[in-house]
Design an enzyme around this catalytic site. Structure first.
Site, PDB file in Angstrom:
ATOM      1  CG  HIS A 220      62.621  34.795  10.459  1.00  0.00           C
ATOM      2  ND1 HIS A 220      62.808  35.525   9.298  1.00  0.00           N
ATOM      3  CD2 HIS A 220      61.741  35.523  11.210  1.00  0.00           C
ATOM      4  CE1 HIS A 220      62.083  36.624   9.351  1.00  0.00           C
ATOM      5  NE2 HIS A 220      61.434  36.648  10.502  1.00  0.00           N
TER       6      HIS A 220
ATOM      7  CD  GLN B 116      63.532  39.344  13.650  1.00  0.00           C
ATOM      8  OE1 GLN B 116      62.585  39.735  12.988  1.00  0.00           O
ATOM      9  NE2 GLN B 116      64.200  40.155  14.469  1.00  0.00           N
TER      10      GLN B 116
HETATM   11  N1  NVA Z   1      58.063  31.844  14.553  1.00  0.00           N
HETATM   12  C1  NVA Z   1      57.248  32.942  14.066  1.00  0.00           C
HETATM   13  C2  NVA Z   1      58.106  34.071  13.661  1.00  0.00           C
HETATM   14  C3  NVA Z   1      57.341  35.288  13.194  1.00  0.00           C
HETATM   15  C4  NVA Z   1      58.218  36.404  12.777  1.00  0.00           C
HETATM   16  C5  NVA Z   1      56.412  32.442  12.908  1.00  0.00           C
HETATM   17  O1  NVA Z   1      56.947  31.703  12.069  1.00  0.00           O
HETATM   18  O2  NVA Z   1      55.232  32.770  12.842  1.00  0.00           O
HETATM   19  N1   CP Z   2      59.618  39.471  12.797  1.00  0.00           N
HETATM   20  C1   CP Z   2      59.012  39.379  11.612  1.00  0.00           C
HETATM   21  O1   CP Z   2      59.500  38.718  10.678  1.00  0.00           O
HETATM   22  O2   CP Z   2      57.858  40.078  11.529  1.00  0.00           O
HETATM   23  P1   CP Z   2      56.771  39.988  10.370  1.00  0.00           P
HETATM   24  O3   CP Z   2      56.130  38.627  10.476  1.00  0.00           O
HETATM   25  O4   CP Z   2      55.810  41.105  10.686  1.00  0.00           O
HETATM   26  O5   CP Z   2      57.431  40.171   9.048  1.00  0.00           O
END
Ligand code: NVA
Ligand code: CP
Length: 318
Positions: free
Chosen positions: A133, A136
């Site tokens: 990610h 983020q």
């Molecule tokens: N680890 C979480 C992050 C959400 C922003 C997911 O992948 O659901």
């Molecule tokens: N933190 C984040 O990526 O949030 P969303 O899943 O709401 O996009």
């Protein structure tokens, strides 16, 4: 159209140099301070946004970000497009490249993002995969710099919880920004083994350790950071994960051993699981600033990737 930019895609923090990531963060700070100066930078440009998973922050910040830069975003839910009916991503990539100037994708398998990038002739941005990610975690770095100043070398960061996409991207960030990162997770839920091995090999660039005890990770930490115990796609594992992760929580005990820490959460949060409600509310201003910063950091990414005039604009600003 061909990908002529040096940084054609943003799939992984590890693919970008420290200098180039720092430039993005500098631009993000300018965009945050004086957004009106950039209001037409992406006039006439479009971003396609493919979502195979849910999102609040990523969707809204990219969509609003494009609008604020004078461009537009096209939301493509896999439910309502041919993507969800099995049209190959390599075809979608080539079709979209004829219409838009960039593609953002959130999906499960990281290999899909790589396929999309291979076949697209416009920049591709990773809006989250099971593996990483990066948008983020780059935002988290921006948020830390905003509070603590620009030099993060040796900064003690603790990540408490699942060795998931967030933990993996934190490993990349540790190597790029020279952090001293300790990840506390239960056995069997460690971050990606290959990433950890790379981190061991590059220990001159940043320190990464995985420990079992959250108190050990939090000891002396300047930043405490966590994420949900069960990520999107792991809904069937919620019950077993609740057992495995019990105790892997940011709470008052952890705050006491840390060093007046910043507390970060990428959201959404599960109060009473990875963070207590009282700690969350005490740090809510920082956590929602972190969420806000997604907008500024991603606008910097969009300007950099979609607008080749970025240097000129940056020059006018300084
Ligand atoms: N680890 C979480 C992050 C959400 C922003 C997911 O992948 O659901
Ligand atoms: N933190 C984040 O990526 O949030 P969303 O899943 O709401 O996009």
């Amino acid at each position: 159209m061909s990908k002529t930019d040096k940084h054609k895609d943003f799939l992984d923090l590890a693919q970008w140099s420290r200098t180039d990531l720092e430039s993005l963060l500098t631009l993000a700070a300018k965009l945050k301070a004086e957004p009106e100066k950039f209001s037409q930078v992406l006039a006439g440009k479009s971003l396609a946004m493919i979502f195979k998973k849910s999102s609040t922050r990523t969707r809204v910040s990219f969509e609003v970000g494009m609008f604020q830069l004078g461009g537009q975003a096209v939301f493509m839910s896999s439910v309502h497009t041919q993507v969800g009916r099995g049209e190959p991503l390599k075809d979608t990539a080539r079709v979209l490249s004829r219409y838009v100037d960039g593609i953002m994708i959130r999906t499960f398998d990281h290999a899909e993002v790589e396929t999309l990038a291979r076949y697209a002739t416009v920049p591709v941005i990773n809006g989250l995969t099971d593996f990483l990610h990066p948008c983020q975690v780059l935002t988290d770095i921006f948020t830390i710099k905003e509070r603590l100043g620009s030099d993060l070398a040796g900064l003690k960061v603790a990540y408490i919880g699942d060795g998931n996409n967030m933990a993996n991207s934190w490993i990349n960030a540790a190597l790029r920004f020279g952090l001293d990162l300790k990840i506390a997770c239960p056995a069997g839920y460690e971050p990606d083994a290959a990433l950890l091995e790379q981190a061991n090999l590059q220990s001159d660039r940043g320190k990464v350790a995985v420990v079992l005890d959250p108190l050990v990770a939090a000891q002396g930490a300047a930043v405490l950071n966590t994420d949900v115990w069960a990520s999107m796609g792991q809904e069937d594992e919620v019950r077993e994960r609740r057992q495995a992760f019990a105790g892997y929580q940011i709470n008052d005990k952890l705050l006491q051993v840390a060093k007046d820490p910043l507390v970060l959460h990428c959201l959404p949060a599960h109060r009473g699981e990875e963070i207590t409600a009282s700690v969350f509310e005490r740090y809510q201003d920082l956590i929602f600033t972190q969420a806000e910063n997604r907008l500024h950091v991603q606008k910097a990414l969009l300007v950099t990737l979609l607008n080749r005039e970025v240097e000129k604009v940056g020059g006018e600003m300084s």
